[in-house]
Enzyme design. Structure first.
Site, mmCIF file in Angstrom:
data_model
loop_
_atom_site.group_PDB
_atom_site.id
_atom_site.type_symbol
_atom_site.label_atom_id
_atom_site.label_comp_id
_atom_site.label_asym_id
_atom_site.label_seq_id
_atom_site.Cartn_x
_atom_site.Cartn_y
_atom_site.Cartn_z
ATOM 1 N N LYS A 74 0.905 -1.179 -0.109
ATOM 2 C CA LYS A 74 -0.022 0.094 0.051
ATOM 3 C C LYS A 74 0.984 1.263 -0.080
ATOM 4 C CE LYS A 74 -2.851 -3.185 -0.096
ATOM 5 N NZ LYS A 74 -4.308 -3.547 0.698
HETATM 6 C C1 LIG Z 1 -4.950 -4.976 0.721
HETATM 7 C C2 LIG Z 1 -6.274 -4.650 0.996
HETATM 8 C C3 LIG Z 1 -7.023 -5.073 2.239
HETATM 9 C C4 LIG Z 1 -6.335 -5.850 3.519
HETATM 10 O O1 LIG Z 1 -5.189 -5.152 3.941
HETATM 11 P P1 LIG Z 1 -4.349 -5.678 5.210
HETATM 12 O O2 LIG Z 1 -3.559 -4.698 5.780
HETATM 13 O O3 LIG Z 1 -3.450 -6.719 4.291
HETATM 14 O O4 LIG Z 1 -5.221 -6.719 5.969
HETATM 15 C C5 LIG Z 1 -8.381 -4.940 2.448
HETATM 16 N N1 LIG Z 1 -9.242 -4.242 1.603
HETATM 17 C C6 LIG Z 1 -8.331 -3.771 0.550
HETATM 18 C C7 LIG Z 1 -9.374 -3.230 -0.558
HETATM 19 C C8 LIG Z 1 -6.870 -4.093 -0.111
HETATM 20 O O5 LIG Z 1 -6.570 -3.800 -0.956
#
Ligand SMILES: *Cc1c(COP(=O)(O)O)cnc(C)c1O
Length: 296
Positions: free
Chosen positions: A184
């Site tokens: 992210k």
């Molecule tokens: C990556 C992602 C998640 C999960 O994030 P984590 O921190 O890995 O649990 C949830 N929703 C979306 C849209 C994502 O892209």
């Protein structure tokens, strides 16, 4: 063969090694130490959110949202079919029924025009995902949710510091979630945050986050995350959730979400991160051009 250019690589702003040493030295590695407090304050101040709680992941924050809304069997939650499994799984774990909405072809965000059709007297929440940090049509979504007394939980995993109509993403829903996973925009390796815009949830959210017994339930949920679809690639793009094994158990079938199905058959995700070098960018562009047969 591993790709030479990674899908993402963490960008360092400079002070990170020093902060890590400070965290080790002051003995607060597990969280809720001085740096957690600074993150809470920063997010609360910048976003203007009454309470922010760092979590171990966005998945964890989504699961907290499902608990805070007291969702369970008999309740329905509307989620886009084109999203990460956690968006849906957090609610399925509580026993809620998932109702999959298709996405808009322009933004790949939940198609707000489908919501009226999908809402039933059992609908308790709508979960818009701001795909790639582009805001969903929050004016329409919030108006529909208010009209039907349905909660909005923004999955803002991609959208920290993005805006919709000059307002921060993550500040529209009663609750919103962030991801600080390494894929992210902002990362701490793995981490997340719950943004609590509706102050009635603050007290219980703090209790839920702190109680050890509840946490173990969240962790059992994370195991389920990987059984939702049969792939473990963290950089593959989203597959239509309504056509997954779990999605079919909620009644999903081919043709339910045509835009999601068409997009997921064609989508290509390219390396895109702050630390991408010019040379790497040139290489990615060259590979794409050769794959598509274009010379310019
Ligand atoms: C990556 C992602 C998640 C999960 O994030 P984590 O921190 O890995 O649990 C949830 N929703 C979306 C849209 C994502 O892209």
């Amino acid at each position: 063969m591993p790709y030479r250019i990674p899908f993402n690589r963490a960008s360092l702003a400079g002070p990170e090694p020093d902060y890590l040493l400070q965290a080790v030295a002051n003995g607060h590695l597990a969280g809720d130490g001085p740096f957690t407090g600074r993150c809470h304050t920063l997010l609360q101040d910048v976003l203007g959110v009454p309470r922010v709680l760092l979590t171990t992941s966005c998945t964890h924050a989504l699961e907290m949202a499902a608990l805070l809304l007291d969702l369970g069997p008999g309740d329905e939650v509307i989620v886009p079919s084109f999203t990460f499994v956690s968006t849906a799984n957090a609610f399925a774990l509580r026993g809620a029924r998932l109702v999959f909405a298709d996405i808009r072809p322009d933004t790949l965000n939940i198609d707000e025009q489908q919501l009226e059709r999908l809402i039933s007297p059992r609908t308790r929440a709508i979960v818009p995902v701001h795909y790639a940090g582009v805001g969903c049509e929050m004016d329409a979504i919030c108006a529909i949710a208010a009209r039907h007394s349905v909660a909005v939980v923004e999955d803002n995993a991609h959208g920290l510091f993005g805006k919709y109509r000059n307002r921060w993403l993550g500040t529209f829903g009663a609750l919103a979630t962030q991801s600080f996973h390494e894929t992210k925009n902002f990362t701490c390796g793995e981490g997340g945050a719950l943004l609590i815009n509706d102050a009635q949830f603050v007290e219980r959210a703090e209790i839920i986050r702190e109680k050890g017994t509840n946490r173990s339930r969240f962790f059992r949920g994370q195991v389920d995350k990987y059984s939702w679809v049969d792939i473990g690639l963290a950089v593959f793009h989203y597959l239509p959730l309504h056509l997954s094994g779990m999605g079919r158990r909620f009644g999903g079938k081919v043709g339910d979400c045509p835009v999601t199905e068409a997009v997921s058959d064609r989508l290509v995700r390219l390396p895109m991160f702050g630390a991408l070098t010019g040379a790497e960018l040139d290489e990615v562009v060259a590979v794409v051009k050769s794959a598509t047969g274009r010379s310019t």
